[in-house]
Design a protein around this motif. Structure first.
Motif, short mmCIF file in Angstrom:
data_model
loop_
_atom_site.label_atom_id
_atom_site.label_comp_id
_atom_site.label_asym_id
_atom_site.label_seq_id
_atom_site.Cartn_x
_atom_site.Cartn_y
_atom_site.Cartn_z
N ASP A 249 0.88 -1.17 0.00
CA ASP A 249 0.00 0.00 0.00
C ASP A 249 0.92 1.21 0.00
O ASP A 249 1.38 1.66 1.05
CB ASP A 249 -0.89 0.00 1.24
CG ASP A 249 -1.79 1.23 1.30
OD1 ASP A 249 -1.77 2.04 0.33
OD2 ASP A 249 -2.50 1.40 2.31
N ILE A 250 1.22 1.73 -1.19
CA ILE A 250 2.23 2.79 -1.28
C ILE A 250 1.72 4.14 -0.78
O ILE A 250 2.48 5.11 -0.72
CB ILE A 250 2.74 2.94 -2.72
CG1 ILE A 250 1.60 3.26 -3.69
CG2 ILE A 250 3.45 1.67 -3.16
CD1 ILE A 250 2.06 3.50 -5.10
N LYS A 251 0.45 4.20 -0.39
CA LYS A 251 -0.06 5.42 0.21
C LYS A 251 0.11 5.42 1.73
O LYS A 251 -0.15 6.43 2.38
CB LYS A 251 -1.53 5.62 -0.16
CG LYS A 251 -1.73 5.89 -1.65
CD LYS A 251 -3.18 6.18 -1.99
CE LYS A 251 -3.36 6.49 -3.46
NZ LYS A 251 -4.77 6.79 -3.81
N ARG B 274 5.30 2.95 1.65
CA ARG B 274 6.10 3.88 0.87
C ARG B 274 7.59 3.73 1.19
O ARG B 274 8.44 3.82 0.29
CB ARG B 274 5.65 5.31 1.15
CG ARG B 274 6.40 6.34 0.32
CD ARG B 274 6.08 6.17 -1.14
NE ARG B 274 7.11 6.71 -2.00
CZ ARG B 274 6.88 7.17 -3.23
NH1 ARG B 274 5.66 7.15 -3.71
NH2 ARG B 274 7.86 7.63 -3.95
N ASP C 209 10.48 2.89 -1.52
CA ASP C 209 11.63 3.76 -1.73
C ASP C 209 12.95 3.01 -1.58
O ASP C 209 13.96 3.39 -2.19
CB ASP C 209 11.60 4.93 -0.74
CG ASP C 209 10.47 5.91 -1.04
OD1 ASP C 209 9.98 5.91 -2.19
OD2 ASP C 209 10.06 6.65 -0.12
N GLN D 141 7.79 0.56 -14.99
CA GLN D 141 6.44 0.89 -14.53
C GLN D 141 5.53 1.13 -15.72
O GLN D 141 5.96 1.64 -16.76
CB GLN D 141 6.47 2.12 -13.61
CG GLN D 141 6.79 3.44 -14.27
CD GLN D 141 5.57 4.11 -14.89
OE1 GLN D 141 4.43 3.78 -14.56
NE2 GLN D 141 5.81 5.07 -15.78
N ALA E 102 0.43 9.03 -13.21
CA ALA E 102 0.45 8.44 -11.87
C ALA E 102 1.86 8.30 -11.33
O ALA E 102 2.12 8.56 -10.15
CB ALA E 102 -0.25 7.09 -11.89
N ALA E 103 2.80 7.87 -12.18
CA ALA E 103 4.18 7.68 -11.72
C ALA E 103 4.79 9.00 -11.25
O ALA E 103 5.47 9.06 -10.22
CB ALA E 103 5.02 7.08 -12.84
N ARG F 157 3.19 11.63 -10.09
CA ARG F 157 2.55 12.04 -8.83
C ARG F 157 3.11 11.28 -7.64
O ARG F 157 3.17 11.80 -6.53
CB ARG F 157 1.04 11.84 -8.92
CG ARG F 157 0.34 12.80 -9.88
CD ARG F 157 -1.17 12.76 -9.69
NE ARG F 157 -1.73 11.45 -9.98
CZ ARG F 157 -2.16 11.07 -11.18
NH1 ARG F 157 -2.06 11.90 -12.21
NH2 ARG F 157 -2.67 9.87 -11.37
N LEU F 158 3.54 10.05 -7.88
CA LEU F 158 4.08 9.21 -6.80
C LEU F 158 5.59 9.34 -6.67
O LEU F 158 6.20 8.69 -5.81
CB LEU F 158 3.72 7.74 -7.06
CG LEU F 158 2.23 7.39 -6.99
CD1 LEU F 158 2.00 5.99 -7.52
CD2 LEU F 158 1.73 7.51 -5.55
N LEU G 276 7.71 8.36 -8.94
CA LEU G 276 8.30 7.15 -9.53
C LEU G 276 8.63 7.34 -11.01
O LEU G 276 8.86 6.37 -11.72
CB LEU G 276 7.33 5.97 -9.38
CG LEU G 276 6.97 5.58 -7.94
CD1 LEU G 276 5.94 4.46 -7.94
CD2 LEU G 276 8.22 5.16 -7.17
#
Length: 210
Positions: free
Chosen positions: A21-23, A28, A32, A43, A49-50, A52-53, A55
């Motif tokens: 759950d990367i949120k 996270r 990392d 990815q 999305a990447a 924003r995260l 990534l």
């Protein structure tokens, strides 16, 4: 394996995996730490999305300078169709692949997920090239693969097919040629009163001769 799809098991045999759950803070942190010591990060998240995260290639390379990052998307992030979501059948339609299969009255998709597989092949070769460049030149290029571009490249042959008496229409709207080939000796399927229809081909022991 009980509870798992055979397709998933086939694709992921002998691989190690983890669900995160990367949120969450714990998830996270694990994410990392995963690129530490890794050579490649791949990815194919939804457009944007990447980034924003954190990534995306730029964010990851600021911390992991030797990491080869491969981004796979439907249409990329910098062109006319940038940011659009995509899936295999849609890409087959947009690149004209479905016009080469089925019948004139009802085009059909390829029998396999050809857009996904094509993109995977280009990602594979691009990653190998990036690793070689890193090892020999010290540079670490980023790799970006777009499903549309990958399959459109494979569709470069049909538009070069000249029109013939049997095939008077051009480009991707040409008549379906079944098992024949517009530029090579045809080996058409033998007709049969009832299915299945047999199919034959020929091969020389020493290959083609001029």
């Amino acid at each position: 394996m009980r509870g798992q799809a055979s397709y998933f098991v086939w694709l992921n045999r002998s691989k190690e995996s983890v669900s995160l759950d990367i949120k969450s803070e714990a998830g996270r942190k694990i994410l990392d730490d995963l690129p530490d010591g890794a050579d490649v990060f791949v990815q194919n998240l939804a457009p944007g999305a990447a980034a924003r995260l954190g990534l995306d290639a730029d964010s990851l390379r600021r911390v992991h300078t030797s990491l080869v990052v491969c981004d796979i998307s439907g249409c990329g992030s910098k062109r006319l169709l940038a940011g659009r979501k995509a899936y295999d059948l849609l890409i087959q339609c947009e690149t004209g692949v479905v016009s080469l299969s089925g019948s004139e009255s009802e085009p059909a998709k390829a029998g396999i997920s050809i857009a996904d597989m094509t993109a995977g092949m280009y990602a594979y070769s691009g990653i190998l090239s990036a690793l070689y460049t890193r090892a020999t030149m010290g540079r670490v290029p980023a790799v970006e693969v777009r499903l549309f571009d990958a399959l459109a490249e494979w569709m470069g042959q049909p538009p070069t097919t000249p029109a013939t008496r049997e095939n008077s229409r051009c480009c991707c709207r040409c008549r379906m040629s079944a098992n024949g080939h517009p530029k090579a000796v045809r080996f058409p399927s033998a007709t049969s009163a009832s299915p299945p229809t047999p199919c034959s081909g020929a091969r020389r022991a020493r290959g083609s001769r001029r």
